[in-house]
Write a protein that holds these residues in place. Sequence first.
Motif, PDB file in Angstrom:
ATOM      1  N   VAL A  62       0.838  -1.203   0.000  1.00 24.08           N
ATOM      2  CA  VAL A  62       0.000   0.000   0.000  1.00 24.08           C
ATOM      3  C   VAL A  62       0.874   1.256   0.000  1.00 24.08           C
ATOM      4  N   SER A  63       0.589   2.158  -0.959  1.00 25.71           N
ATOM      5  CA  SER A  63       1.329   3.409  -1.071  1.00 25.71           C
ATOM      6  C   SER A  63       0.390   4.490  -1.599  1.00 25.71           C
ATOM      7  N   PRO A  64       0.736   5.756  -1.406  1.00 21.87           N
ATOM      8  CA  PRO A  64      -0.127   6.836  -1.892  1.00 21.87           C
ATOM      9  C   PRO A  64      -0.449   6.745  -3.384  1.00 21.87           C
ATOM     10  N   SER A  65       0.485   6.250  -4.173  1.00 17.56           N
ATOM     11  CA  SER A  65       0.275   6.197  -5.623  1.00 17.56           C
ATOM     12  C   SER A  65      -0.815   5.193  -6.021  1.00 17.56           C
ATOM     13  N   LYS A  66      -1.082   4.226  -5.165  1.00 16.06           N
ATOM     14  CA  LYS A  66      -2.115   3.226  -5.466  1.00 16.06           C
ATOM     15  C   LYS A  66      -3.329   3.350  -4.547  1.00 16.06           C
ATOM     16  N   LEU A  67      -3.447   4.487  -3.861  1.00  9.72           N
ATOM     17  CA  LEU A  67      -4.523   4.640  -2.879  1.00  9.72           C
ATOM     18  C   LEU A  67      -5.903   4.485  -3.504  1.00  9.72           C
ATOM     19  N   GLY A  68      -6.104   5.067  -4.690  1.00 14.50           N
ATOM     20  CA  GLY A  68      -7.409   4.970  -5.354  1.00 14.50           C
ATOM     21  C   GLY A  68      -7.809   3.528  -5.614  1.00 14.50           C
ATOM     22  N   PHE A  69      -6.841   2.711  -6.010  1.00 20.60           N
ATOM     23  CA  PHE A  69      -7.101   1.288  -6.257  1.00 20.60           C
ATOM     24  C   PHE A  69      -7.542   0.582  -4.986  1.00 20.60           C
ATOM     25  N   TYR A  70      -6.777   0.782  -3.907  1.00 21.15           N
ATOM     26  CA  TYR A  70      -7.108   0.085  -2.657  1.00 21.15           C
ATOM     27  C   TYR A  70      -8.426   0.585  -2.074  1.00 21.15           C
ATOM     28  N   MET A  71      -8.729   1.859  -2.241  1.00 19.76           N
ATOM     29  CA  MET A  71     -10.014   2.393  -1.783  1.00 19.76           C
ATOM     30  C   MET A  71     -11.167   1.706  -2.512  1.00 19.76           C
ATOM     31  N   GLU A  72     -11.038   1.567  -3.834  1.00 19.21           N
ATOM     32  CA  GLU A  72     -12.097   0.928  -4.608  1.00 19.21           C
ATOM     33  C   GLU A  72     -12.243  -0.537  -4.224  1.00 19.21           C
ATOM     34  N   LEU A  73     -11.122  -1.172  -3.925  1.00 16.97           N
ATOM     35  CA  LEU A  73     -11.157  -2.566  -3.500  1.00 16.97           C
ATOM     36  C   LEU A  73     -11.915  -2.717  -2.176  1.00 16.97           C
ATOM     37  N   LEU A  74     -11.642  -1.824  -1.231  1.00 16.63           N
ATOM     38  CA  LEU A  74     -12.369  -1.856   0.039  1.00 16.63           C
ATOM     39  C   LEU A  74     -13.859  -1.612  -0.169  1.00 16.63           C
ATOM     40  N   ASP A  75     -14.186  -0.639  -1.008  1.00 11.43           N
ATOM     41  CA  ASP A  75     -15.599  -0.351  -1.272  1.00 11.43           C
ATOM     42  C   ASP A  75     -16.287  -1.553  -1.916  1.00 11.43           C
ATOM     43  N   TYR A  76     -15.574  -2.241  -2.798  1.00 14.17           N
ATOM     44  CA  TYR A  76     -16.157  -3.441  -3.411  1.00 14.17           C
ATOM     45  C   TYR A  76     -16.470  -4.476  -2.347  1.00 14.17           C
ATOM     46  N   PHE A  77     -15.533  -4.698  -1.412  1.00 13.83           N
ATOM     47  CA  PHE A  77     -15.785  -5.655  -0.338  1.00 13.83           C
ATOM     48  C   PHE A  77     -17.058  -5.285   0.428  1.00 13.83           C
ATOM     49  N   PHE A  78     -17.183  -4.036   0.827  1.00 14.64           N
ATOM     50  CA  PHE A  78     -18.337  -3.635   1.635  1.00 14.64           C
ATOM     51  C   PHE A  78     -19.637  -3.610   0.830  1.00 14.64           C
ATOM     52  N   ASP A  79     -19.544  -3.458  -0.481  1.00 18.49           N
ATOM     53  CA  ASP A  79     -20.755  -3.393  -1.319  1.00 18.49           C
ATOM     54  C   ASP A  79     -21.261  -4.763  -1.759  1.00 18.49           C
ATOM     55  N   ASP A  80     -20.403  -5.778  -1.733  1.00 20.34           N
ATOM     56  CA  ASP A  80     -20.791  -7.108  -2.212  1.00 20.34           C
ATOM     57  C   ASP A  80     -21.331  -7.951  -1.055  1.00 20.34           C
ATOM     58  N   ASP A  81     -22.607  -8.282  -1.116  1.00 19.34           N
ATOM     59  CA  ASP A  81     -23.257  -9.025  -0.026  1.00 19.34           C
ATOM     60  C   ASP A  81     -22.739 -10.449   0.134  1.00 19.34           C
TER      61      ASP A  81
END
Length: 233
Positions: A62-81
């Motif tokens: 995890v680094s600032p340059s890939k923050l958008g990717f990891y954020m979207e990954l977390l959101d996917y986890f929380f959005d997928d039932d």
Amino acid sequence: MAVEYNVYCDESCHLENDQQKSMVLGAIWCPVSKRLEIAKRIREIKIKHKLTSNFEVKWTKVSPSKLGFYMELLDYFFDDDDLHFRAVVVPDKQLLNHQRFAQSHDDWYYKMFFVMLKVIFEPDSRYFVYIDIKDTLGHEKITKLHDVLCNNAYDYSKKIIRDVKRIHSHEAEQLQLADLLIGALSYLHRGYSSNSAKIALIERIKARSGYRLTQNTLQRENKFNLFIWNSQG
């Protein structure tokens, strides 16, 4: 017909003398019927962020340059039932007293694995447990872990917990996602704060889960389930 689930397990700072204060055991689980769909979606998110489809998600990357990717990954986890997470945090391994309980660190480790997984298992379902390969968990220990899990769950014929096996994290996107969530909990509980991207991800997990990540959730919490272990227990 019984529903089948894959359970993907990982751990952080689990060794007895690794000079790390906190330990985290965690697992992501999903229906077997949804595993390929989930893996495909995670690979699509990787490609969207200009990463290769076989890029291995790891908390250490995890680094600032890939923050958008990891954020979207977390959101996917929380959005997928179909995706669920459970973790046990041991805040301070220095407080462990194995002698008092007449156990080795390995014995205690198996107990912690059961404490982590017991909330996931339901008697009417079937489970296939996959554990990230670590040099401390050889074939004999995996066999013993399977026996311990089954015996503690009164599953003597292994009808509920069908299999426990080791896999490499690059073989399963779900295991990589588990590494990310476990890494965040470990970072928080060890009191680190130097990586701004990691702190941002921890704050996103707090916001999406609705929890501070330093206290137990309800045992029946089905999305982001957390147990902070008390060394007196």
